[in-house]
Design a protein around this motif. Structure first.
Motif, PDB file in Angstrom:
ATOM      1  N   PHE A  98      -5.495   7.774  -3.823  1.00 19.71           N
ATOM      2  CA  PHE A  98      -4.564   6.868  -3.154  1.00 19.71           C
ATOM      3  C   PHE A  98      -3.169   6.969  -3.764  1.00 19.71           C
ATOM      4  O   PHE A  98      -2.995   7.458  -4.876  1.00 19.71           O
ATOM      5  CB  PHE A  98      -5.087   5.431  -3.199  1.00 19.71           C
ATOM      6  CG  PHE A  98      -4.870   4.700  -4.504  1.00 19.71           C
ATOM      7  CD1 PHE A  98      -4.540   3.356  -4.503  1.00 19.71           C
ATOM      8  CD2 PHE A  98      -5.025   5.323  -5.747  1.00 19.71           C
ATOM      9  CE1 PHE A  98      -4.345   2.660  -5.693  1.00 19.71           C
ATOM     10  CE2 PHE A  98      -4.846   4.631  -6.933  1.00 19.71           C
ATOM     11  CZ  PHE A  98      -4.488   3.293  -6.902  1.00 19.71           C
ATOM     12  N   GLN A  99      -2.159   6.486  -3.057  1.00 16.26           N
ATOM     13  CA  GLN A  99      -0.785   6.545  -3.545  1.00 16.26           C
ATOM     14  C   GLN A  99      -0.402   5.310  -4.340  1.00 16.26           C
ATOM     15  O   GLN A  99       0.606   5.320  -5.047  1.00 16.26           O
ATOM     16  CB  GLN A  99       0.177   6.721  -2.367  1.00 16.26           C
ATOM     17  CG  GLN A  99       0.015   8.057  -1.655  1.00 16.26           C
ATOM     18  CD  GLN A  99       1.014   8.226  -0.522  1.00 16.26           C
ATOM     19  OE1 GLN A  99       1.706   7.285  -0.152  1.00 16.26           O
ATOM     20  NE2 GLN A  99       1.081   9.427   0.030  1.00 16.26           N
ATOM     21  N   GLY A 100      -1.198   4.253  -4.245  1.00 12.17           N
ATOM     22  CA  GLY A 100      -0.902   3.044  -4.997  1.00 12.17           C
ATOM     23  C   GLY A 100      -1.336   1.807  -4.242  1.00 12.17           C
ATOM     24  O   GLY A 100      -1.647   1.864  -3.048  1.00 12.17           O
ATOM     25  N   TYR A 101      -1.366   0.692  -4.939  1.00  7.62           N
ATOM     26  CA  TYR A 101      -1.720  -0.585  -4.323  1.00  7.62           C
ATOM     27  C   TYR A 101      -0.521  -1.117  -3.524  1.00  7.62           C
ATOM     28  O   TYR A 101       0.618  -1.024  -3.968  1.00  7.62           O
ATOM     29  CB  TYR A 101      -2.135  -1.601  -5.381  1.00  7.62           C
ATOM     30  CG  TYR A 101      -3.383  -1.201  -6.130  1.00  7.62           C
ATOM     31  CD1 TYR A 101      -4.615  -1.178  -5.495  1.00  7.62           C
ATOM     32  CD2 TYR A 101      -3.327  -0.839  -7.475  1.00  7.62           C
ATOM     33  CE1 TYR A 101      -5.764  -0.803  -6.175  1.00  7.62           C
ATOM     34  CE2 TYR A 101      -4.473  -0.468  -8.163  1.00  7.62           C
ATOM     35  CZ  TYR A 101      -5.691  -0.454  -7.504  1.00  7.62           C
ATOM     36  OH  TYR A 101      -6.821  -0.080  -8.174  1.00  7.62           O
ATOM     37  N   TRP A 102      -0.803  -1.691  -2.388  1.00 11.21           N
ATOM     38  CA  TRP A 102       0.226  -2.152  -1.471  1.00 11.21           C
ATOM     39  C   TRP A 102       1.141  -3.178  -2.135  1.00 11.21           C
ATOM     40  O   TRP A 102       0.702  -4.224  -2.586  1.00 11.21           O
ATOM     41  CB  TRP A 102      -0.420  -2.748  -0.228  1.00 11.21           C
ATOM     42  CG  TRP A 102       0.519  -3.373   0.757  1.00 11.21           C
ATOM     43  CD1 TRP A 102       0.667  -4.701   1.027  1.00 11.21           C
ATOM     44  CD2 TRP A 102       1.457  -2.698   1.604  1.00 11.21           C
ATOM     45  NE1 TRP A 102       1.623  -4.914   1.980  1.00 11.21           N
ATOM     46  CE2 TRP A 102       2.133  -3.687   2.363  1.00 11.21           C
ATOM     47  CE3 TRP A 102       1.800  -1.357   1.793  1.00 11.21           C
ATOM     48  CZ2 TRP A 102       3.118  -3.374   3.293  1.00 11.21           C
ATOM     49  CZ3 TRP A 102       2.774  -1.046   2.724  1.00 11.21           C
ATOM     50  CH2 TRP A 102       3.416  -2.052   3.458  1.00 11.21           C
ATOM     51  N   GLN A 103       2.404  -2.832  -2.242  1.00  6.59           N
ATOM     52  CA  GLN A 103       3.438  -3.717  -2.762  1.00  6.59           C
ATOM     53  C   GLN A 103       3.076  -4.291  -4.142  1.00  6.59           C
ATOM     54  O   GLN A 103       3.384  -5.440  -4.447  1.00  6.59           O
ATOM     55  CB  GLN A 103       3.717  -4.852  -1.768  1.00  6.59           C
ATOM     56  CG  GLN A 103       4.304  -4.361  -0.445  1.00  6.59           C
ATOM     57  CD  GLN A 103       4.649  -5.484   0.518  1.00  6.59           C
ATOM     58  OE1 GLN A 103       4.247  -6.634   0.315  1.00  6.59           O
ATOM     59  NE2 GLN A 103       5.397  -5.162   1.559  1.00  6.59           N
ATOM     60  N   ASP A 104       2.422  -3.478  -4.960  1.00  6.30           N
ATOM     61  CA  ASP A 104       2.038  -3.937  -6.304  1.00  6.30           C
ATOM     62  C   ASP A 104       2.207  -2.786  -7.293  1.00  6.30           C
ATOM     63  O   ASP A 104       1.221  -2.196  -7.761  1.00  6.30           O
ATOM     64  CB  ASP A 104       0.595  -4.443  -6.305  1.00  6.30           C
ATOM     65  CG  ASP A 104       0.291  -5.308  -7.531  1.00  6.30           C
ATOM     66  OD1 ASP A 104       1.043  -5.201  -8.522  1.00  6.30           O
ATOM     67  OD2 ASP A 104      -0.689  -6.075  -7.494  1.00  6.30           O
TER      68      ASP A 104
END
Length: 267
Positions: A98-104
């Motif tokens: 994944f590219q990262g946690y949403w807005q975190d």
């Protein structure tokens, strides 16, 4: 030692009751007792296991051709998997990451390093290169003598002997205890599948305690010297406190154990 087609023929009456076409089980997301896998495979049903996470997708798996017990198999290309030096934490990289946690961004930075996802799981590779899961980094117990204990290893053995619902804790430095539900509790407690009622009499409670004590002793015989359980406690409610994903809240269980009186193993 029979080929799988012969096992299915030998146990054809069981297979007929299962519909006649059950040939494969795929298991993931929870501990699979090796004895359970062996029993299904003796009937002629292949059992494969997989390992991964939402953040990285499938990372390792066994296969229909190679499905040993006690492991989650080999890395699945193009995914890359390695163990962190010193901690053996499982790290995963590759195109499925994944590219990262949403807005975190803070939460993302906490688990990502140089393109590798830190799973929080601890593992090792066996002599054939299969990944063996050992526990979670946040649950490791470091004994006063420096040994590392993975509560999940002990809990898995308790499950194998008949205590499927158990939490292993270090209550004081070096003291390993188990908090358990009744051995008659179902694997998943629901309104339609409730836990058994508590003992109604002193004799019933004594019989339950003796039964649990015997199962803990069985588990200790399978565990290493530094893993053995010193005492156990019976959780006072029908089920453990759980998260929305049904994981047991270890912190709440540990807080309760700090105020309850343990039951030492009987002589």
């Amino acid at each position: 030692f029979l080929p799988y087609w012969a096992r299915r023929l030998l146990f054809r009456r069981i297979h007929q009751r299962l519909g006649g076409h059950l040939t494969l089980f795929a298991c993931a997301a929870a501990f699979l007792p090796p004895a359970l896998q062996e029993k299904w495979e003796r009937l002629g049903v292949i059992v494969v296991q997989g390992y991964g996470a939402t953040e990285c997708g499938p990372a390792a798996a066994t296969s229909e051709q190679d499905h040993p017990t006690g492991t989650v198999g080999k890395t699945l290309p193009p995914v890359k998997l390695k163990l962190a030096e010193g901690t053996n934490e499982i790290l995963v990289s590759g195109p499925t990451l994944f590219q990262g946690y949403w807005q975190d961004p803070a939460a993302t930075a906490a688990v990502m390093e140089d393109g590798w996802y830190h799973t929080g799981d601890v593992g090792r590779f066996d002599e054939r290169g299969n990944l063996v899961l050992m526990g979670r980094t946040r649950n490791i117990i470091v004994l006063p003598n420096g040994f590392n204990i993975f509560p999940e290893d002990i809990e898995n053995v308790l499950e194998e002997v008949g205590l499927a619902q158990a939490i292993v804790l270090e209550t004081t430095p070096g003291r390993i205890e188990a908090v358990v539900l009744s051995p008659d509790a179902p694997p998943m407690i629901t309104p339609n599948n409730p836990a058994p009622p508590p003992p109604a009499t002193d004799d019933e409670r004594k019989a339950l305690e003796e039964r649990i004590d015997g199962l803990v002793r069985q588990a200790n015989k399978r565990l290493g010297q530094h893993q053995r359980i010193d005492a156990w406690r019976l959780w006072p409610e029908q089920d453990f406190p759980r998260t929305h994903t049904l994981k047991i809240k270890r912190g709440e269980v540990h807080d309760w154990a700090a105020t309850d009186t343990p039951l030492p193993l009987r002589d």
